[in-house]
Design an enzyme around this catalytic site. Structure first.
Site, PDB file in Angstrom:
ATOM      1  CG  HIS A 130      -1.656   3.019   4.266  1.00 37.40           C
ATOM      2  ND1 HIS A 130      -1.454   1.842   4.009  1.00 37.40           N
ATOM      3  CD2 HIS A 130      -1.139   3.184   5.659  1.00 37.40           C
ATOM      4  CE1 HIS A 130      -1.178   1.073   4.866  1.00 37.40           C
ATOM      5  NE2 HIS A 130      -0.728   1.806   5.753  1.00 37.40           N
ATOM      6  CB  CYS A 153      -0.934   0.008   1.056  1.00 40.28           C
ATOM      7  SG  CYS A 153      -2.151  -1.420   1.427  1.00 40.28           S
TER       8      CYS A 153
END
Length: 272
Positions: free
Chosen positions: A127, A71
């Site tokens: 994130h 991610c």
């Protein structure tokens, strides 16, 4: 299974008028951890994805487009335009209790677009760091942010535990406007895919036509944990593996959301 960390769908919305000098509106839809055979336009007959298929058929399919396998490195590359080894984001994902993020010395995509006169909005997964407010979306070029700061959480109750310290547990859902950060405590039980697509449609509908729009829409689906509404899971009883069945439901929810947002885009903006 070969995983694509992201399926990128660029919806270039066109000029308000054919001869307008205003830049085009842009919506960037991101799918998280979607597999190559999780979409039917790649030949799979297990999970129908008619809305994603339609966008692929009418657009450009980048079959040799590669990304990082996890991610934070991929998102940092997308936002900075730089390979993660040059930004210090190459080694892994940002855990909930880790105090770092994409360096503030890095100028990221919404900051460039804001300089060009764009209204910039982010809805979904961030994130890229949140240990200090300066690392959060509305301090990094986005006018508004509606979503979560970490990499994974409960799809229905929007909470997350620490990785190394699981006893620390809390809500990770935020509505930030121009630096004012507010937790969202009214979405318990609401599946995140519905929530983010509704917010995206509201943002598109309320956008003033005199200003170009950049909407970054990184959905939670289909990143773990495997969670979907039971009525959607029940549509895939022909899939024997229970985990695969839930994943199919998550892909189906994602496809429905992409369809809702894309139809709203085409009905709201004049496409040329």
């Amino acid at each position: 299974m070969l995983l694509m960390e992201f399926l990128l769908l660029f919806c270039i919305l066109g000029y308000a008028l054919v001869k307008s000098e205003q830049p085009p509106n842009v919506v960037l839809i991101v799918a998280d951890d979607l597999g190559w055979t999780d979409v039917s336009f790649h030949g799979s007959d297990q999970i129908p994805t008619p809305n994603i298929d339609k966008l692929a058929k009418e657009g450009i399919i980048l079959n040799n487009y590669y990304v990082q396998p996890i991610c934070s490195p991929t998102r940092s590359a997308l936002m900075t335009g730089r390979y993660p080894i040059h930004t210090g984001m190459f080694h892994g994902v940002i855990r909930p209790e880790e105090p770092y993020g994409v360096s503030l010395e890095e100028k990221i995509l919404p900051e460039y677009l804001r300089e060009l006169g764009y209204a910039t909005h982010a809805i979904g997964k961030w994130h890229l760091g949140y240990f200090a407010k300066e690392y959060t979306p509305t301090y990094r070029g986005f006018d508004t942010f509606y979503g979560y700061y970490n990499g994974a959480e409960d799809y229905f109750y929007h909470n997350r535990s620490g990785y190394h310290f699981p006893k620390f547990h809390g809500l990770d859902l935020h509505h930030d406007v121009e630096g004012d950060q507010q937790p969202v405590r009214t979405q318990d039980g609401n599946y995140s895919t519905y929530m983010y697509s509704d917010e995206a449609i509201t943002t598109i509908n309320q956008h003033p036509s005199e200003k170009p729009l950049f909407l970054y829409l990184p959905f939670q689906n289909v990143h773990g944990p495997l969670m979907a509404p039971q009525e959607t899971i029940d549509k895939f009883l022909y899939i024997e593996d229970k985990k695969r069945r839930v994943l199919a439901a998550m892909v189906s929810q994602l496809d429905d959301a992409v369809g809702r947002v894309s139809r709203n885009i085409f009905s709201t903006f004049k496409i040329i």
